[in-house]
Scaffold this motif. Sequence first.
Motif: not given
Ligand code: BJ8
Length: 427
Positions: A78-81, A117, A120, A146-147, A150, A287, A312, A316, A345, A375, A378, A381
């Motif tokens: 689900f994430c770039l990391y 958001c 999710i 991350t956030c 999520k 993203p 992302c 990124r 991020c 979003l 979110c 961002y």
């Molecule tokens: S590296 S941006 S893919 S965490 S849009 S779920 S941040 S409330 S997706 Fe993300 Fe990895 Fe960071 Fe990229 Fe939360 Fe915002 Fe929703 Fe988000």
Amino acid sequence: MSDVVDYRPMWQSLGLDLEAHDLLLTAIPQLYADAYLSQQNRPEGMAYLDFVMSEIHGLRIKELQDHKAAGGTVIGTFCLYVPEEIIRALGGVAVGLCAGAEWAYDQVEQVLPRNTCALIKSFMGFKMGKVCPYVESADLIIGETTCDGKKKAYELFGELAPLHVMELPQMKRPQDAALWRGELDRLVIELERVSGRTLTFEALQQATREVNAKRRALQRLNAARAAAPAPISGKDALLAVQVAFYDDVPRFTQMVDKIADELEARVAAGSGVAPADAPRVLVTGSPMSVPNWKVHDLVEKAGGVVVAEELCTGARYYEKLVAEEATTTEGLLDDIAAKYLDINCACFTPNPGRIDDVLRLAREYKADGILHYALQFCAPYQIEATTVERAAREAGIPLLRVDTDYSMEDAGQLGTRVEAFLEMLQG
Ligand code: BJ8
């Protein structure tokens, strides 16, 4: 050829809700035709991405099933990391699962607050509504801290699917880098368990080279967008990165390199997809997952051209590469950890690297203005938009803030704001 293949038995065997899935499969081609196939003078190489999109739930899913039948795994992310190199090195195909459309919100809102958001809600909806063959094909899904949205949603998602959560630190001090490096070791152990394989240096080195090659191809494609007129629309360039999250890596690399060849020829000939004086826009923010093309579509239908994405699903994803010189598995894992922690991020604090990236990309791609896209709900961002806006003002670059979701209800109002912004950039 492709339209005569009956994929329904495969979807059924994956446990999809066929009726609901049919509805989804009717909606996406319409959206795609309106946003993509209506464009003029597209690079010929985009036919490949059109084909991939037409087979998004067909041929690609069949390939994943064949890969599994041959002893491989499918790993959802689900994430770039989450490092694709490690997944590949252990015989996995990584597939991005973030979703870009509203689905089964009635069910989702029974477990998540309405003010979550759209990204999710969408991935929960695709799982709860049983319409995503990628989720259903996954042997393991990797989440990350991350956030808050999520992180907490994964607790519920993990009740529905096999899940491993990586702890991502939210600062970039030496102790955070050490924690993150340890998380890569945990990931290796988990993937070794799921795949029944052992990580080797040779496999990790090869996977690193392949994923770097994919990112280099995207770098080439995107570098051509610095030219005026832009040789490719922002929408098409965005799609290339969106597809990079789930297509076969060597094949995708080859096809994107072909598109890049074509774009370089266009630049040399001075031909493009928009007039040379069309307002050039850099998009930055949350993203954009398939089929979320809303903002790019609004900008480009209003006569602007998106020339770069600090997203992302943009720079990124492809700008940074893993160093290839290491001679041991540990050394390669160190380099992989360093490359991924270097992503900027908004979940990180402070996050000055993102501000630098936005301003640098605006310069490199000669953007006339910046569109900050977040979003709704979110927080990372939406809040960081203030810092980005301040930096853009100081640099003398006009910025438009757009907070939206996946519905089209605000499209008319947003379109008017985007038009006014583009007029201002031209004035
Ligand atoms: S590296 S941006 S893919 S965490 S849009 S779920 S941040 S409330 S997706 Fe993300 Fe990895 Fe960071 Fe990229 Fe939360 Fe915002 Fe929703 Fe988000």
